[in-house]
Design a protein around this motif. Structure first.
Motif, PDB file in Angstrom:
ATOM      1  N   UNK A   1      -1.663  -7.650  -3.871  1.00  0.00           N
ATOM      2  CA  UNK A   1      -0.923  -6.532  -3.320  1.00  0.00           C
ATOM      3  C   UNK A   1      -1.391  -5.201  -3.860  1.00  0.00           C
ATOM      4  N   UNK A   2      -1.347  -4.202  -3.005  1.00  0.00           N
ATOM      5  CA  UNK A   2      -1.892  -2.894  -3.380  1.00  0.00           C
ATOM      6  C   UNK A   2      -0.979  -2.087  -4.285  1.00  0.00           C
TER       7      UNK A   2
ATOM      8  N   UNK B   1     -10.063  -2.762  -2.264  1.00  0.00           N
ATOM      9  CA  UNK B   1     -11.523  -2.676  -2.340  1.00  0.00           C
ATOM     10  C   UNK B   1     -12.073  -4.073  -2.594  1.00  0.00           C
ATOM     11  N   UNK B   2     -12.578  -4.713  -1.533  1.00  0.00           N
ATOM     12  CA  UNK B   2     -12.965  -6.111  -1.623  1.00  0.00           C
ATOM     13  C   UNK B   2     -14.234  -6.313  -2.450  1.00  0.00           C
ATOM     14  N   UNK B   3     -15.220  -5.445  -2.291  1.00  0.00           N
ATOM     15  CA  UNK B   3     -16.430  -5.600  -3.092  1.00  0.00           C
ATOM     16  C   UNK B   3     -16.122  -5.388  -4.572  1.00  0.00           C
ATOM     17  N   UNK B   4     -15.242  -4.445  -4.875  1.00  0.00           N
ATOM     18  CA  UNK B   4     -14.835  -4.229  -6.268  1.00  0.00           C
ATOM     19  C   UNK B   4     -14.191  -5.473  -6.847  1.00  0.00           C
ATOM     20  N   UNK B   5     -13.453  -6.203  -6.010  1.00  0.00           N
ATOM     21  CA  UNK B   5     -12.772  -7.403  -6.509  1.00  0.00           C
ATOM     22  C   UNK B   5     -13.770  -8.494  -6.869  1.00  0.00           C
TER      23      UNK B   5
ATOM     24  N   UNK C   1       0.831  -1.208   0.000  1.00  0.00           N
ATOM     25  CA  UNK C   1       0.000   0.000   0.000  1.00  0.00           C
ATOM     26  C   UNK C   1       0.865   1.257   0.000  1.00  0.00           C
ATOM     27  N   UNK C   2       2.108   1.148   0.432  1.00  0.00           N
ATOM     28  CA  UNK C   2       2.991   2.307   0.526  1.00  0.00           C
ATOM     29  C   UNK C   2       3.643   2.663  -0.813  1.00  0.00           C
TER      30      UNK C   2
ATOM     31  N   UNK D   1      -8.335 -11.013  -9.885  1.00  0.00           N
ATOM     32  CA  UNK D   1      -8.646 -10.465 -11.210  1.00  0.00           C
ATOM     33  C   UNK D   1      -8.057  -9.092 -11.497  1.00  0.00           C
ATOM     34  N   UNK D   2      -8.135  -8.160 -10.547  1.00  0.00           N
ATOM     35  CA  UNK D   2      -7.625  -6.809 -10.816  1.00  0.00           C
ATOM     36  C   UNK D   2      -6.126  -6.812 -11.058  1.00  0.00           C
TER      37      UNK D   2
END
Length: 462
Positions: A325-326, A333-337, A73-74, A296-297
């Motif tokens: 990994x971000x 965003x879990x719902x987006x995934x 995330x960083x 998927x993303x």
């Protein structure tokens, strides 16, 4: 002393995705379990500690994230690797990640879990495999501290890398460890933190990073160690065509055959990605009961390919969903995934390749099974009280009320929950994270990120 929470007059309650949704039901949580469900909505609020009016809300079992790298995330959205393939992406970012420190581990873990919670995730893993030599604290202990601060149900993996650039691997020498160090700390982590109960708040899995970052000997010994304690096993597998080529060149075999040789396969093993299995290998995955964490993303972001989910599910392969990994998504965003999983299969296999219910099944009970939480992933009496609650009364869902659950994937302009409940406790309340100030969290993460990037730009010696 017992605590209670009543979800009252629920607009749509999906207890599990193999059942029909309920409308107007009540759900009573007692302590950390679902105590009672009344489809008629007649549970009395007398004596209940808190009542949440859910008359405009969809209530689902909490989502489960099966693969992540919190520390990334960083280093999201870095211009140098926005268009890079996996191996080039890794080579560049390792020279930033080597500056990760204890503060970075803590705040990146808070940040990733905060994003996950706010988008409906109630159980997550993490694959932390970077161990910079200057870090004196225990990264796993730091991560569990962050999870406890927020109230996340957490099952991290003790990742490992033993092959650096000098050994033909990708990472710098300063972030890999000896096999002795890895195995010693892996065993210590299991002994300190692993809870084998069905709805534990803490579990530990062991996770050699990938076939190109550890030796065969380490994979074999890690598998034996995990099974000694009944812990899960995890690794990246068949993410790119380059990985197949690497395994053929280095080991003289494809990745799945390598996993068989290392005994890193079976019902207690889950692989991230699984894009480049051939037909014979898919049958091996099915026959052994091995699991796949579908990302998927990340697979789209890095141009890695499309996992054959629509072919795997009919074979009985258990597939969960993961944000990865971000720095390769670049969000948590879990719902987006879950939405991406639904849509990506349709690109390859057509409009009926994956239904909303199938995608949500992957994102809930399948993920819980993968991580070995056998009492998590449904909202049924006696099951863990993990729930994600969205307001469907907003303009973004207007006209979509014929199927409120599917509307969460097909519609909407925000994936944030109104409420997220983990282990019976409200951890996102009216859209606000409970356990940590979000503005402070963003400020700290940005400062740490800048410090790491500046040090990398200067090529500062460690």
């Amino acid at each position: 002393m017992s605590s209670s929470l009543l979800l009252k007059n629920i607009y749509t309650l999906q207890t599990s995705f193999d059942k029909e949704a309920l409308h107007g039901a009540d759900l009573l949580i007692i302590d950390n379990k679902v105590g009672r469900i009344d489809p008629a909505g007649k549970i009395s609020s007398k004596g209940v500690d808190r009542v949440i009016d859910c008359s405009k809300h969809v209530v689902l079992p909490g989502l489960v994230n099966t693969h992540h790298h919190f520390y990334q995330t960083l280093t999201r959205n870095h211009p140098a690797v926005q268009n890079a393939k996996l191996f080039d992406w890794l080579t560049f970012l390792y020279d930033v990640w080597k500056y990760l420190d204890e503060e970075g581990i803590y705040y990146s873990s808070l940040l990733a879990m905060a994003e996950l919670m706010r988008t409906g995730c109630t159980l997550t893993t993490d694959h932390h495999y970077v161990y910079p030599h200057h870090v004196q604290g225990d990264p796993m202990a730091i991560q569990f501290e962050a999870a406890e601060t927020l109230g996340m149900r957490f099952s991290p993996t003790r990742g490992s890398m033993s092959l650096s650039k000098k050994d033909g691997g990708l990472p710098p020498d300063t972030v890999v460890q000896t096999e002795e160090q890895i195995l010693r700390h892996s065993e210590d982590s299991i002994r300190r933190f692993h809870d084998s109960s069905a709805d534990a708040m803490r579990k530990v899995a062991l996770a050699p990073c990938s076939p190109f970052s550890v030796t065969k000997e380490l994979m074999k010994e890690t598998a034996a160690l995990a099974r000694k304690y009944g812990a899960r096993l995890h690794t990246h597998l068949c993410e790119t065509a380059d990985e197949n080529d690497f395994c053929l060149q280095m080991y003289g075999m494809r990745p799945v055959e390598l996993m068989q040789e290392c005994d890193l396969i079976g019902e207690d093993v889950y692989y991230a990605h699984g894009i480049y299995f051939n037909d014979e290998e898919l049958k091996i995955i099915a026959d052994t009961g091995s699991h796949i964490a579908h990302c998927p993303s990340s697979n789209m972001r890095l141009g890695s390919g499309i996992c054959r989910v629509a072919e795997m599910l009919p074979m009985g392969i258990n597939i969960g969903i993961a944000v990865d990994g971000s720095a390769s998504n670049d969000s948590s965003d879990m719902l987006a995934e879950v939405r991406q999983a639904l849509l990506l299969q349709r690109v390859r296999y057509g409009s009926d390749a994956l239904t909303a219910k199938e995608a949500f099944t992957m994102g809930t009970i399948n993920g819980a099974k993968m991580l070995n939480f056998t009492n998590v992933g449904k909202l049924e009496e006696g099951w863990a009280a993990d729930a994600a609650i969205w307001d469907l009364s907003t303009a973004a869902y207007a006209g979509a009320q014929s199927d409120p659950v599917a509307a969460l994937l097909f519609c909407g302009d925000s994936h944030y929950t109104d409420y997220t409940i983990i282990n019976g406790k409200v951890v996102v309340d009216r859209g606000t994270l409970v356990g940590f100030d979000e503005a402070l969290l963003a400020e700290k993460a940005n400062a740490i990120s800048k410090r790491m990037l500046d040090r990398a730009a200067r090529k500062e010696a460690l």
